[in-house]
Enzyme design. Structure first.
Site: not given
Ligand SMILES: [Zn+2]
Ligand SMILES: [Zn+2]
Length: 287
Positions: A66, A159, A247
């Site tokens: 994405d 992340h 997001h």
């Molecule tokens: Zn993302």
């Molecule tokens: Zn991500």
């Protein structure tokens, strides 16, 4: 002078009408910097009045589709446009590892298309100038404009299980803009945002939806994104005057849904200005 910040995409992997994939365009004078290039980025850039040939550099925060789905289109469109607008290779600044590897390989599947276009029109192949940097645990400069007036720093964020993910801080003569990329709420972004004029941060309604998502795959997804309530605390501690949410998870379907994101951040203790981002929203920093 002013520095402008345009959201080229506020969406997430699950498609949502009107929301392109992740991306933020920062412009200062003639300098144009694109952060991530999710689906629809080339169209959004055109709508923002900044075609791919006008970019000075593209920056990657991490490799999730994405955030990179349209990067090849940015490079190929810049190349095709060179018949009208000579611009040279697309500079791509990316963390060493998956991101830099992706940028180096992304045009490989287009070999045939590139060969055909070169036999027909284009005098030379598309070029990308991938500038890979080791992911820094404290902020380090990864790009400077030729005159040194605009500097981009990067720092590692959280992340996990993505191995290399970074946030960026853009300093221009007008002020400072921070782009979080994808991350849990973390001290690294809090430190990076201290003294910034604008914080563009990913947002996920984890606290509010905890019961609803318990035991579903979304529990694991939400776990590595930024809880909107905790984000309010981060922004307040960092003293940043303006937070832009992007997001958006889950994608808001109404103005009430949008307001709920802002309410979460407020509930987390933030007293500054909050914008719940929509594609092409543009914010200015400086006079
Ligand atoms: Zn993302
Ligand atoms: Zn991500």
């Amino acid at each position: 002078m002013t520095t402008s910040v345009t959201l080229t995409g506020t969406g997430v992997p699950h498609p949502s009408p009107g929301r392109a994939g992740a991306g933020v365009l920062v412009r200062c004078g003639d300098i144009a910097l694109q952060f991530d290039a999710g689906r629809g980025t080339v169209l959004r850039l055109a709508e923002a009045g900044c075609a791919p040939h006008q970019l000075d550099a593209a920056f990657l925060t991490h490799v999730h589709s994405d955030h990179v789905a349209d990067l090849a289109d940015v490079a190929l469109t810049r190349w095709v446009q060179q018949t009208l607008h000579p611009a040279g290779p697309l500079t791509i600044v990316a963390p060493e590892g998956e991101s830099a590897t992706f940028a180096r390989r992304m045009l490989d599947p287009y070999d045939h298309d590139i060969a055909v276009r070169m036999a027909h029109v284009q005098p030379s192949p598309p070029e990308v100038d991938v500038r890979a940097f080791p992911v820094p645990v404290t902020p380090e400069a990864v790009w400077r404009s030729a005159d040194g007036a605009v500097v981009v720093e990067a720092v590692a964020v959280h992340h996990e299980p993505v191995a290399e993910a970074v946030a960026y801080r853009v300093t221009t003569p007008d002020g400072v803009v921070v782009v979080s990329g994808d991350t849990r709420v973390c001290a690294e972004v809090e430190d990076l945002a201290r003294g910034a004029d604008l914080l563009v941060h990913e947002a996920c309604r984890t606290t509010v939806m905890a019961e609803l998502i318990a035991g579903t795959p979304f529990e694991r997804i939400f776990d590595y994104h930024a809880d909107t309530v905790a984000l309010g605390g981060l922004a307040e501690r960092a003293g940043v005057p303006h937070v832009v949410l992007t997001h958006l998870i889950p994608p808001p379907a109404s103005s009430d849904d949008e307001r709920a994101f802002a309410d979460d951040v407020r509930a987390g203790g933030y007293t500054g200005a909050i914008a719940v981002g929509a594609d092409l929203d543009t914010f200015t920093v400086g006079a």
